[in-house]
Design an enzyme around this catalytic site. Structure first.
Site, PDB file in Angstrom:
ATOM      1  N   SER A   1     -47.434 -25.596 -25.420  1.00  0.00           N
ATOM      2  CA  SER A   1     -46.165 -25.888 -24.760  1.00  0.00           C
ATOM      3  C   SER A   1     -45.023 -25.891 -25.786  1.00  0.00           C
ATOM      4  CB  SER A   1     -46.289 -27.212 -23.997  1.00  0.00           C
ATOM      5  OG  SER A   1     -45.221 -27.371 -23.102  1.00  0.00           O
TER       6      SER A   1
ATOM      7  N   ASP B   1     -50.040 -23.397 -13.721  1.00  0.00           N
ATOM      8  CA  ASP B   1     -49.227 -24.273 -14.572  1.00  0.00           C
ATOM      9  C   ASP B   1     -47.902 -24.552 -13.868  1.00  0.00           C
ATOM     10  OD1 ASP B   1     -47.405 -25.195 -16.588  1.00  0.00           O
ATOM     11  OD2 ASP B   1     -48.652 -24.260 -18.124  1.00  0.00           O
TER      12      ASP B   1
ATOM     13  N   HIS C   1     -51.314 -27.116 -16.852  1.00  0.00           N
ATOM     14  CA  HIS C   1     -50.674 -27.326 -18.158  1.00  0.00           C
ATOM     15  C   HIS C   1     -51.404 -28.383 -19.003  1.00  0.00           C
ATOM     16  CE1 HIS C   1     -47.132 -26.439 -20.583  1.00  0.00           C
ATOM     17  NE2 HIS C   1     -46.927 -27.716 -20.812  1.00  0.00           N
TER      18      HIS C   1
END
Lengths: 277, 277
Positions: free
Chosen positions: A145, A221, A254
């Protein structure tokens, strides 16, 4: 550096250290996993950069990476995600200030004194690791991320310092998504030209030396279409002839369950690059 | 039962459910990992019992067990460690009350209404899982610390319900160590005869049907000599001719880094028992 955690793990040692960072002007914690091979030889290092809100703990407790690092004979080094301490400025949101350093050198007040995670990750931390731990000078870099942004941008800016790069669910175009715009405007100011120095998609346009690059992205995600946009990087990679592989992984979100599911393949990607060079 | 987390993991799904437990008279959360094989066939189940202070989250986020469960085609079911909710009595210490159910049926006030984790784990939860999930009736049981106590005691009391048992760093003789004495005197009262029904070392003395039993214990575990004492169980196992294997693992402590390092071998132990039967 002072060892504050020392735990046996897959035949090696999962350690956490605290030290004073002169670059960040504060005390910092970082984690080091040394595989069993490190007891008798120097090993290469994979640097892992974590995402928003994380510390040095998330990856080492949740990703299960030590098993693969032990198999390959690779050290793992995991910094925190921002400067820390009562003297360090912070912000209300989770996407600015502590836990959200974005791996850049801030130029704007009040951030510029401490928020220099780029210099910390690229220079100060490797110098410390290479002076104090049984490692070679061979480095790879990965992250998740915000940390995927950091890994990609740092590798694109410093191809000579790394053998390979990878990322999970990275922010690839911080200049064009809300998380990046919030952080970059605070840390770097309103002149968007200055943002290009930390934007992987912009850096890809001028990439010369090329590294093996692997990106995994879950198609479930929740941030894919708003914050991450790996398609933007791949357009430029294709134009540049850069050997980037983007794998869309069906059903994955995620979370660290996604990282855990594929970290073994990322470590194999980096191990292959270490063997080749 | 209501699904509150649903995350892709190693090709399967790491789910968390909430439901009302009639045995515990409160709402509970539990975790289920379904491996990829469960999409087309029923799979056996490994029940995991966690230690003091844990919830259903610790094991699923930290042990890295899903990889091995996916390889073997085994579901993982992870209950919480005590009844929960504002109506449920609690105590000051971490070793009594919420987070410290000790996998027994309490008989003393104020605990006896809700603290019936034995019946929950042995009967109510498997009945629910076997009615709602794509699993066979084949079960194994494992756990860590207080959960290792639970796994050993439950397997010794119910050998016909499980194919195999294992434990990490278990409390094996709760009647004779401080954690167990605190909990058993509160939950079961002062008559130590009643404690024997939940004491693995006592149960070993009268074990008839024998299960494959694997115990891993770190020799750097800070609780080894005060709370865990696996030697006490092994003396009785030897006398009983019970096929228990205790592996002392040098350097390992009481943490999930220890569990993560050897959970693959425990899952292989249970998978072998499922194949044999």
């Amino acid at each position: 550096m002072k060892c504050v955690e020392h735990r046996a793990c897959f035949g090696g040692w999962q350690d956490v250290y605290r030290h004073h960072s002169s670059v960040l002007d504060c005390d910092m914690a970082f984690a080091v996993y040394l595989p069993p091979q490190a007891t008798h030889e120097a090993v290469p290092v994979l640097y892992w950069l974590s995402g928003l809100t994380c510390t040095e703990q998330n990856f080492i407790t949740k990703a299960g990476a030590q098993r693969y690092a032990a198999e390959c004979g690779m050290a793992l080094v995991v910094p925190d995600t921002s400067p820390r301490g009562d003297d360090v400025p912070d912000a209300e949101g989770y996407d600015l200030g502590k836990g959200a350093g974005f791996y850049l050198n801030a130029t704007m007040a009040p951030w510029s004194r401490h928020y220099r995670m780029y210099d910390y990750v690229v220079h100060e931390l490797p110098a410390l690791i290479e002076a104090q731990c049984p490692v070679t000078g061979a480095r790879a870099i990965s992250g998740h991320s915000m940390g995927g942004h950091g890994a990609l941008a740092i590798a694109l800016k410093n191809p000579g310092r790394y053998r390979s790069v990878s990322a999970f669910s990275p922010i690839v175009a911080p200049s064009r998504v809300p998380w990046g715009e919030t952080a970059f405007s605070a840390y770097l100011g309103d002149d968007r030209e200055t943002w290009k120095a930390y934007d992987a998609t912009e850096l890809m346009k001028t990439a010369k030396e090329k590294l093996p690059m692997l990106i995994d992205q879950g198609d479930a995600d929740e941030f894919l279409h708003t914050q991450l946009r790996p398609d933007l990087l791949m357009i430029e990679a294709h134009a540049a002839g850069y050997p980037a592989i983007l794998r869309m992984q069906p059903g994955y979100d995620h979370s660290y369950y996604f990282v855990a599911s594929f970290i073994g393949e990322h470590i194999a990607h980096h191990a292959a690059a270490f063997r080749r060079s």
